[in-house]
Design a protein around this motif. Structure first.
Motif, PDB file in Angstrom:
ATOM      1  N   THR A  24       0.826  -1.213   0.000  1.00  0.00           N
ATOM      2  CA  THR A  24       0.000   0.000   0.000  1.00  0.00           C
ATOM      3  C   THR A  24       0.858   1.260   0.000  1.00  0.00           C
ATOM      4  N   PHE A  25       1.998   1.225   0.705  1.00  0.00           N
ATOM      5  CA  PHE A  25       2.903   2.381   0.692  1.00  0.00           C
ATOM      6  C   PHE A  25       3.476   2.593  -0.707  1.00  0.00           C
ATOM      7  N   GLY A  28       0.830   4.096  -2.907  1.00  0.00           N
ATOM      8  CA  GLY A  28       0.684   5.521  -2.614  1.00  0.00           C
ATOM      9  C   GLY A  28       1.763   6.352  -3.290  1.00  0.00           C
ATOM     10  N   GLN A  29       2.996   5.853  -3.242  1.00  0.00           N
ATOM     11  CA  GLN A  29       4.094   6.561  -3.912  1.00  0.00           C
ATOM     12  C   GLN A  29       3.876   6.605  -5.425  1.00  0.00           C
ATOM     13  N   TRP A  30       3.372   5.507  -5.991  1.00  0.00           N
ATOM     14  CA  TRP A  30       3.107   5.471  -7.433  1.00  0.00           C
ATOM     15  C   TRP A  30       2.059   6.512  -7.816  1.00  0.00           C
ATOM     16  N   GLN A  31       1.021   6.654  -7.007  1.00  0.00           N
ATOM     17  CA  GLN A  31       0.000   7.665  -7.282  1.00  0.00           C
ATOM     18  C   GLN A  31       0.582   9.075  -7.211  1.00  0.00           C
ATOM     19  N   TYR A 213      -6.250   9.091  -4.314  1.00  0.00           N
ATOM     20  CA  TYR A 213      -5.876   7.681  -4.226  1.00  0.00           C
ATOM     21  C   TYR A 213      -4.644   7.492  -3.346  1.00  0.00           C
ATOM     22  N   ALA A 214      -3.673   8.407  -3.467  1.00  0.00           N
ATOM     23  CA  ALA A 214      -2.463   8.311  -2.649  1.00  0.00           C
ATOM     24  C   ALA A 214      -2.812   8.414  -1.169  1.00  0.00           C
ATOM     25  N   PHE A 215      -3.699   9.340  -0.827  1.00  0.00           N
ATOM     26  CA  PHE A 215      -4.126   9.484   0.566  1.00  0.00           C
ATOM     27  C   PHE A 215      -4.772   8.195   1.071  1.00  0.00           C
ATOM     28  N   GLN A 216      -5.588   7.563   0.243  1.00  0.00           N
ATOM     29  CA  GLN A 216      -6.241   6.320   0.648  1.00  0.00           C
ATOM     30  C   GLN A 216      -5.227   5.201   0.881  1.00  0.00           C
TER      31      GLN A 216
END
Length: 247
Positions: A24-25, A28-31, A213-216
């Motif tokens: 998930t981390f 998030g970085q990819w987003q 999406y990154a926040f999620q």
């Protein structure tokens, strides 16, 4: 607590938590990277507004017209009104209607470009009744912005035909009409005329969506770590301190 750390169940849960948290981390970085890429593209689009207006010669001289996307242009040509298409279910100003698309044969060239001329309302009592629009037969000069082909909506059909369509594929339309169409279109920006409304929405690359999406993903990563720390480390330790094992 020491005995708990030695159990296979604890290490299996730990491994699963690390995998989920790491995944998930990473997502998030990819987003965030995608958001940065689109912000850079948005800046590039804005910078193209300051470039000189593109004319017929400049457009047709470009080997790959995609390179001039979002450039402002003034083009001269003749409408091919017999190939006008009405794209259904297209909103503008909070109302649903048609986007009117007509090929424009460019002066001084054999090339033809699809022009998204504007929007007309839909007759909800008769879907096949089309609002009248004026299409001059004489050569015209129009102002617009080089844009991708008309956006596509979900459709069950394959290759569409007729004046009213859900989508318009440039390659298929070129084969149907025999017109040498460019791989881009022109979004006409002239004032409302010819029965057409032109309140086009500004290009939206969805940057905010990527931040959301990154926040999620980061939130899910933090939740997994918090739950693991509480249930696998803190709670067992508190239980041991409150109810120590007899010696």
């Amino acid at each position: 607590m020491t005995l708990r750390l030695r159990t296979p169940r604890f290490w299996l849960i730990t491994l699963a938590a690390l995998v989920v948290a790491g995944s998930t981390f990473s997502l998030g970085q990819w987003q965030l990277r995608r958001a940065a890429q689109k912000e850079a593209l948005q800046s590039a689009i804005g910078a193209r507004d300051n470039l000189p207006l593109l004319d017929n010669r400049g457009l047709t001289a470009e080997k790959n017209p995609v390179n001039v996307l979002h450039r402002q242009a003034i083009l001269k040509g003749t409408w091919r009104a017999e190939h006008t298409v009405y794209l259904d279910n297209r909103p503008m100003g909070g109302k649903t209607g048609f986007f009117v698309v007509t090929p424009l044969a460019l002066d001084g060239s054999e090339q033809v470009i699809l022009v998204q001329r504007g929007w007309v309302p839909r007759d909800f009592t008769d879907r096949t009744r089309l609002a009248p629009i004026a299409t001059p037969s004489a050569p015209v000069t129009i102002r617009g912005r080089i844009a991708p082909p008309p956006s596509k909506l979900y459709a069950f059909k394959g290759v569409e035909s007729g004046r009213i369509r859900q989508n318009l594929d440039i390659a298929a339309f070129s084969a149907q009409t025999g017109l040498p169409l460019l791989d881009v279109s022109l979004l006409q920006l002239d004032a409302a005329s010819e029965g057409l409304l032109r309140e086009w929405a500004a290009p939206n690359l969805g940057v905010d969506k990527h931040y959301g999406y990154a926040f999620q993903w980061f939130g899910l990563c933090g939740l997994v770590l918090i739950l693991f720390t509480w249930f696998q480390l803190i709670l067992p330790l508190r239980t041991k301190l409150r109810f120590p094992l007899p010696r």
